[in-house]
Write a protein that holds these residues in place. Structure first.
Motif, PDB file in Angstrom:
ATOM      1  N   ASP A 110     -13.428  26.633   8.376  1.00 24.42           N
ATOM      2  CA  ASP A 110     -12.474  26.010   7.458  1.00 24.42           C
ATOM      3  C   ASP A 110     -11.364  25.230   8.186  1.00 24.42           C
ATOM      4  N   GLU A 111     -11.597  24.949   9.490  1.00 22.75           N
ATOM      5  CA  GLU A 111     -10.603  24.142  10.198  1.00 22.75           C
ATOM      6  C   GLU A 111     -10.780  22.676   9.822  1.00 22.75           C
ATOM      7  N   LEU A 112      -9.648  21.961   9.752  1.00 24.73           N
ATOM      8  CA  LEU A 112      -9.673  20.550   9.364  1.00 24.73           C
ATOM      9  C   LEU A 112     -10.184  19.708  10.524  1.00 24.73           C
ATOM     10  N   LEU A 113     -11.291  18.975  10.281  1.00 20.69           N
ATOM     11  CA  LEU A 113     -11.876  18.127  11.324  1.00 20.69           C
ATOM     12  C   LEU A 113     -11.469  16.662  11.168  1.00 20.69           C
ATOM     13  N   ALA A 114     -11.384  16.212   9.948  1.00 22.25           N
ATOM     14  CA  ALA A 114     -11.074  14.784   9.751  1.00 22.25           C
ATOM     15  C   ALA A 114     -10.632  14.555   8.310  1.00 22.25           C
ATOM     16  N   LEU A 115      -9.945  13.425   8.114  1.00 23.93           N
ATOM     17  CA  LEU A 115      -9.554  12.981   6.781  1.00 23.93           C
ATOM     18  C   LEU A 115     -10.198  11.634   6.504  1.00 23.93           C
ATOM     19  N   PHE A 116     -10.763  11.484   5.312  1.00 28.45           N
ATOM     20  CA  PHE A 116     -11.336  10.211   4.897  1.00 28.45           C
ATOM     21  C   PHE A 116     -10.599   9.747   3.651  1.00 28.45           C
ATOM     22  N   ALA A 117     -10.124   8.515   3.666  1.00 29.84           N
ATOM     23  CA  ALA A 117      -9.401   7.962   2.515  1.00 29.84           C
ATOM     24  C   ALA A 117     -10.192   6.803   1.933  1.00 29.84           C
ATOM     25  N   VAL A 118     -10.379   6.844   0.623  1.00 32.92           N
ATOM     26  CA  VAL A 118     -11.067   5.762  -0.086  1.00 32.92           C
ATOM     27  C   VAL A 118     -10.050   5.106  -1.009  1.00 32.92           C
ATOM     28  N   ASN A 119      -9.830   3.830  -0.829  1.00 28.10           N
ATOM     29  CA  ASN A 119      -8.870   3.083  -1.644  1.00 28.10           C
ATOM     30  C   ASN A 119      -9.599   2.237  -2.675  1.00 28.10           C
ATOM     31  N   ARG A 120      -9.143   2.310  -3.910  1.00 24.92           N
ATOM     32  CA  ARG A 120      -9.671   1.445  -4.962  1.00 24.92           C
ATOM     33  C   ARG A 120      -8.514   0.598  -5.476  1.00 24.92           C
ATOM     34  N   ILE A 121      -8.651  -0.703  -5.334  1.00 21.14           N
ATOM     35  CA  ILE A 121      -7.557  -1.627  -5.667  1.00 21.14           C
ATOM     36  C   ILE A 121      -7.883  -2.373  -6.944  1.00 21.14           C
ATOM     37  N   SER A 122      -6.951  -2.380  -7.854  1.00 24.36           N
ATOM     38  CA  SER A 122      -7.092  -3.151  -9.092  1.00 24.36           C
ATOM     39  C   SER A 122      -5.930  -4.124  -9.191  1.00 24.36           C
ATOM     40  N   ARG A 123      -6.156  -5.209  -9.890  1.00 22.14           N
ATOM     41  CA  ARG A 123      -5.095  -6.212 -10.035  1.00 22.14           C
ATOM     42  C   ARG A 123      -4.981  -6.622 -11.484  1.00 22.14           C
ATOM     43  N   SER A 124      -3.805  -7.160 -11.808  1.00 22.46           N
ATOM     44  CA  SER A 124      -3.506  -7.461 -13.199  1.00 22.46           C
ATOM     45  C   SER A 124      -3.990  -8.823 -13.636  1.00 22.46           C
ATOM     46  N   GLY A 125      -4.527  -9.633 -12.711  1.00 26.57           N
ATOM     47  CA  GLY A 125      -4.973 -10.974 -13.083  1.00 26.57           C
ATOM     48  C   GLY A 125      -6.195 -11.370 -12.303  1.00 26.57           C
ATOM     49  N   SER A 126      -6.940 -12.317 -12.827  1.00 26.20           N
ATOM     50  CA  SER A 126      -8.133 -12.806 -12.136  1.00 26.20           C
ATOM     51  C   SER A 126      -7.727 -13.849 -11.118  1.00 26.20           C
ATOM     52  N   PRO A 127      -8.634 -14.174 -10.154  1.00 27.05           N
ATOM     53  CA  PRO A 127      -8.284 -15.206  -9.164  1.00 27.05           C
ATOM     54  C   PRO A 127      -7.894 -16.530  -9.805  1.00 27.05           C
ATOM     55  N   SER A 128      -8.542 -16.873 -10.918  1.00 29.90           N
ATOM     56  CA  SER A 128      -8.204 -18.151 -11.539  1.00 29.90           C
ATOM     57  C   SER A 128      -6.786 -18.131 -12.102  1.00 29.90           C
ATOM     58  N   LYS A 129      -6.390 -16.956 -12.644  1.00 23.47           N
ATOM     59  CA  LYS A 129      -5.011 -16.839 -13.123  1.00 23.47           C
ATOM     60  C   LYS A 129      -4.027 -16.948 -11.967  1.00 23.47           C
TER      61      LYS A 129
END
Length: 365
Positions: free
Chosen positions: A57-76
């Motif tokens: 149960d010792e900590l070997l590593a941390l993995f972070a997954v980022n999910r990014i959302s935005r309020s507008g489309s590229p065209s906007k």
């Protein structure tokens, strides 16, 4: 930056998430100028952290997954930006290999360098004032040396305005140099001849003057006058309206104009050799140094067309410039010491050590 490059700047939003952080505004000032910063898209990051543990149960590593959302489309985003973000206008086509092409490329390089250093100066980064000052000096000297290839009225305006901002940068830089030089001289003085609170007065006075000089500099960098200079340079480089002689080959046209600077340098040297009045001699030597600097910056453009001869010319001009730069610094230090000694005398302090620190006096010993 070229069109396919980008630069990301990050600053914490702080308590007011609707306001642009002050530090970010400062870092973007040379790009945004008098335009208003407005939000164009809001990004939200959702982070999920996974912990990898071993058999015990010792900590070997941390993995972070980022999910990014935005309020507008590229065209906007594109529509929101529109024409509101200042960009360097696209330069007019100049015939490759001509004097005009080489000159325009060099001036763009100098422009980019001093704009790049603008946010570093605002952040008080080491050597940023020196680097920005040099880039401005190169731009100013280059349009002066090759002024016959450019519109006379624009050359005069650019040189005058760049001289203004260059002086604001130079005031801070000179005080830094003086402080270092005087601190070094105090360290080499034997303890007995140092009479009175010399180090304290020098440190306190120069710190106060540096604060004033930096305030003037930052006010200048935030002024509409400065932003107008940047706009004028961008417009100038986008359409430099080169003269007919600029269409000649760089190999033929540019060396002839640098030769004018060489002759001016030789004339300044002759004047210095003929001058015997000490106060006047200091000023004449300063003129020689400025002439050497103009030769150096002009010769740097010749490196692309006549590398061997240009390199020797650059090195010779640099050596002369550096030698006379030390002499000029000594003159500035001497005047500073005279001013500090006068203030100390009026406060009832002993001024003997100020005389010993005088670079002229040290040369005589």
């Amino acid at each position: 930056m070229s069109g396919d490059e980008r630069s990301e700047l990050h600053e914490p939003l702080g308590a007011d998430s609707e306001s642009v952080p002050q530090r970010l505004r400062e870092r973007l000032a040379a790009v945004v100028r008098s335009q208003r910063l407005t939000p164009v898209v809001r990004l939200t990051t959702h982070r999920t952290v996974y912990r990898l543990r071993g058999q015990g149960d010792e900590l070997l590593a941390l993995f972070a997954v980022n999910r990014i959302s935005r309020s507008g489309s590229p065209s906007k985003l594109a529509r929101a930006l529109g024409d509101s973000v200042p960009q360097h206008p696209e330069p007019e086509e100049v015939e490759p290999g001509t004097a005009g092409a080489l000159l325009a490329a060099a001036l763009r390089e100098y422009r980019d360098e001093f704009v790049r250093n603008d946010p570093l100066v605002r952040a008080d980064q080491p050597e940023s004032i020196h680097n920005m000052r040099i880039a401005i000096a190169r731009f100013r000297a280059t349009v002066g040396t090759f002024h016959t290839l450019l519109p006379e009225n624009e050359v005069s305006m650019l040189r005058r305005e760049l001289d203004w901002i260059g002086h604001a940068l130079g005031a801070v830089r000179d005080l830094d140099v003086i402080a270092v030089r005087l601190a070094g001289r105090l360290r080499t003085e034997p303890a007995p001849p140092v009479i009175g609170p010399i180090a304290e007065r020098i440190s306190r006075q120069l710190a106060q003057e540096t604060l004033v000089a930096k305030t003037v500099l930052l006010d200048s960098l935030d002024s509409q006058r400065y932003f107008r200079i940047l706009d004028a340079i961008d417009a100038f480089l986008a359409d430099p309206r080169l003269s007919k002689s600029a269409a000649g080959t760089a190999t033929e046209v540019l060396p002839r104009l640098v030769n004018h600077r060489i002759r001016a340098l030789l004339a300044a040297i002759r004047s210095a050799l003929e001058t015997t009045d000490p106060p006047r001699h200091d000023q004449v030597l300063h003129e020689v140094r400025k002439a050497a600097k103009a030769v150096r910056y002009g010769a740097e453009l010749l490196l692309a067309v006549r590398p061997n001869g240009a390199r020797r010319l650059v090195e010779a001009a640099m050596q002369l410039q550096d030698t006379l730069g030390g002499q000029h610094d000594s003159v500035v230090v001497r005047h500073t010491l005279e001013r500090l000694a006068a203030a100390a005398f009026l406060s009832g302090e002993n001024t003997f050590t100020y005389g010993r620190l005088n670079p002229t006096d040290r040369t005589a010993r």
